[in-house]
Design an enzyme around this catalytic site. Structure first.
Site, PDB file in Angstrom:
ATOM      1  N   ARG A  67     -41.505  21.567 -11.337  1.00 55.83           N
ATOM      2  CA  ARG A  67     -42.681  20.761 -10.975  1.00 55.83           C
ATOM      3  C   ARG A  67     -43.126  19.905 -12.150  1.00 55.83           C
ATOM      4  O   ARG A  67     -42.624  20.028 -13.255  1.00 55.83           O
ATOM      5  CB  ARG A  67     -43.832  21.658 -10.538  1.00 55.83           C
ATOM      6  CG  ARG A  67     -43.540  22.459  -9.270  1.00 55.83           C
ATOM      7  CD  ARG A  67     -44.794  23.091  -8.702  1.00 55.83           C
ATOM      8  NE  ARG A  67     -45.732  22.065  -8.270  1.00 55.83           N
ATOM      9  CZ  ARG A  67     -45.567  21.336  -7.172  1.00 55.83           C
ATOM     10  NH1 ARG A  67     -44.517  21.501  -6.410  1.00 55.83           N
ATOM     11  NH2 ARG A  67     -46.452  20.431  -6.836  1.00 55.83           N
ATOM     12  N   ARG A 105     -41.033  16.586 -16.441  1.00 51.96           N
ATOM     13  CA  ARG A 105     -39.679  16.914 -15.971  1.00 51.96           C
ATOM     14  C   ARG A 105     -38.616  16.489 -16.978  1.00 51.96           C
ATOM     15  O   ARG A 105     -37.640  17.204 -17.198  1.00 51.96           O
ATOM     16  CB  ARG A 105     -39.429  16.246 -14.612  1.00 51.96           C
ATOM     17  CG  ARG A 105     -40.344  16.796 -13.529  1.00 51.96           C
ATOM     18  CD  ARG A 105     -39.973  16.251 -12.171  1.00 51.96           C
ATOM     19  NE  ARG A 105     -41.080  16.399 -11.228  1.00 51.96           N
ATOM     20  CZ  ARG A 105     -40.928  16.502  -9.929  1.00 51.96           C
ATOM     21  NH1 ARG A 105     -39.738  16.490  -9.394  1.00 51.96           N
ATOM     22  NH2 ARG A 105     -41.975  16.615  -9.129  1.00 51.96           N
ATOM     23  N   ARG A 108     -37.047  19.869   0.790  1.00 48.45           N
ATOM     24  CA  ARG A 108     -36.066  18.975   1.406  1.00 48.45           C
ATOM     25  C   ARG A 108     -34.866  18.754   0.496  1.00 48.45           C
ATOM     26  O   ARG A 108     -33.711  18.944   0.896  1.00 48.45           O
ATOM     27  CB  ARG A 108     -36.722  17.620   1.728  1.00 48.45           C
ATOM     28  CG  ARG A 108     -35.714  16.543   2.142  1.00 48.45           C
ATOM     29  CD  ARG A 108     -36.359  15.175   2.244  1.00 48.45           C
ATOM     30  NE  ARG A 108     -36.903  14.692   1.001  1.00 48.45           N
ATOM     31  CZ  ARG A 108     -36.219  14.003   0.072  1.00 48.45           C
ATOM     32  NH1 ARG A 108     -34.929  13.739   0.251  1.00 48.45           N
ATOM     33  NH2 ARG A 108     -36.803  13.579  -1.032  1.00 48.45           N
ATOM     34  N   CYS A 110     -44.985  21.183   4.427  1.00 52.49           N
ATOM     35  CA  CYS A 110     -44.168  21.438   3.240  1.00 52.49           C
ATOM     36  C   CYS A 110     -43.300  22.681   3.402  1.00 52.49           C
ATOM     37  O   CYS A 110     -42.528  23.022   2.516  1.00 52.49           O
ATOM     38  CB  CYS A 110     -45.065  21.576   2.014  1.00 52.49           C
ATOM     39  SG  CYS A 110     -45.765  20.000   1.547  1.00 52.49           S
ATOM     40  N   LYS A 141     -45.939   9.981   1.272  1.00 53.49           N
ATOM     41  CA  LYS A 141     -45.135  11.190   1.502  1.00 53.49           C
ATOM     42  C   LYS A 141     -45.935  12.461   1.194  1.00 53.49           C
ATOM     43  O   LYS A 141     -45.525  13.553   1.585  1.00 53.49           O
ATOM     44  CB  LYS A 141     -43.811  11.146   0.735  1.00 53.49           C
ATOM     45  CG  LYS A 141     -43.863  11.351  -0.743  1.00 53.49           C
ATOM     46  CD  LYS A 141     -42.467  11.189  -1.325  1.00 53.49           C
ATOM     47  CE  LYS A 141     -42.430  11.343  -2.826  1.00 53.49           C
ATOM     48  NZ  LYS A 141     -42.451  12.707  -3.295  1.00 53.49           N
TER      49      LYS A 141
END
Length: 320
Positions: free
Chosen positions: A162, A168, A144, A255, A96
């Protein structure tokens, strides 16, 4: 069959990868599959860690959108330069993250069996997007996911988020956001069963094109690498990605464009679902079609053309 000049501990095959825990897990899986296929010891392979622009800690800390930082090539440029120069023999990538076209001299035609394609809802206290209160702060760096979330829940406050899994989770514990999203595939490959994750069904959030797939890149001229990689290529993953990446390429996927796509196989039939959204989530167009497996790439291109036509004038006016 041609005799392959197999690597050895004295002359190992060099596997290039990013240095993140997930990238290393993918490189180790590639090594394990090659070692098993040719009955070789692990030290017949050398894992070469390459720092990419996308691994720059200052960029990650800045929490900027990927398109502002340079797009998908952020995670591949330095690795592909080392592959072209011969510093490494093959490169392992999260599909991806891969641009739809490879640099001249490089080839991407080997895929490992695909992991879970779904997105994961990550929250220490909530089980799903439906549990989020009105106006809740949600963290994601994915255009997305941001567009899909805002399309379904325009009341949410989506902030840039990020970093790797550990980064995270720390941000969530610090209260920067109530939840974030990752790929189930990454959590599974890292055996992170302790992460507070719930899989989101694809009907609720269609994944990124090629999510959950590992691709292995080589020099076009390297027949030895080609022969070795052929032994570990997963044909079904290749068939699915042929449709998904053709869809992405025909949409000029980058992107900058919130695009989702998923191909699934059932017997000799391939089902492809695709979705394109405005970045602010105000509009989404989608399609769902099936065809014989061998026509998957053609369907991907046709579906992209149909969605572009359906989008009409002005849908992509946010693109520069």
């Amino acid at each position: 069959m041609t005799q392959i000049d197999l690597p050895s501990p004295a002359s190992p095959l060099k596997i290039g990868t990013r240095g993140s825990p997930l990238a290393l897990a993918q490189a180790y899986e590639t090594r394990a599959r090659l070692a098993a296929a040719f009955d070789l010891p692990d030290d017949a392979f050398e894992i070469v860690v390459i720092k990419t622009t996308g691994d720059n800690q200052a960029l990650i800390a800045a929490d900027k959108p990927l398109k502002e930082l340079g797009g998908k090539g952020l995670f591949t440029k330095e690795i592909e330069e080392d592959l072209l120069s011969g510093a490494i023999d093959i490169a392992v990538h999260s599909m991806k993250d891969m641009p739809v076209q490879q640099p001249e001299g490089l080839m991407l035609d080997t895929y490992l069996p695909r992991e879970d394609v779904r997105d994961a809802f990550i929250s220490p206290s909530l089980a799903s997007i439906h549990d989020l209160a009105k106006g809740a702060v949600v963290g994601t760096s994915s255009l997305r996911r941001r567009a899909q979330l805002l399309h379904r829940r325009p009341d949410l406050n989506v902030v840039q988020f990020r970093g790797n899994v550990q980064t995270r989770l720390r941000k969530l514990s610090e209260g920067v956001a109530e939840c974030t999203f990752l790929a189930m595939a990454g959590l599974n490959r890292l055996a992170m069963a302790d992460v507070p994750a719930n899989a989101i069904e694809t009907n609720d959030m269609l994944p990124a094109v090629a999510q959950g797939a590992i691709g292995i890149e080589r020099r076009t001229s390297d027949s030895r690498a080609a022969d070795m990689l052929a032994a570990i290529h997963d044909q079904q993953t290749g068939q699915r990605l042929a449709a998904e990446r053709a869809f992405l390429a025909a949409l000029d996927g980058s992107c900058e464009t919130p695009i989702a796509g998923l191909a699934e196989l059932d017997g000799t039939t391939l089902r492809l679902r695709g979705e394109v959204l405005r970045p602010d989530g105000s509009e989404a167009i989608s399609d769902d079609q099936s065809c014989p497996i061998e026509d998957g790439a053609e369907l991907g291109r046709a579906m992209a053309a149909k969605l572009l036509d359906q989008a009409g004038e002005g849908f992509f006016d946010w693109k520069r």
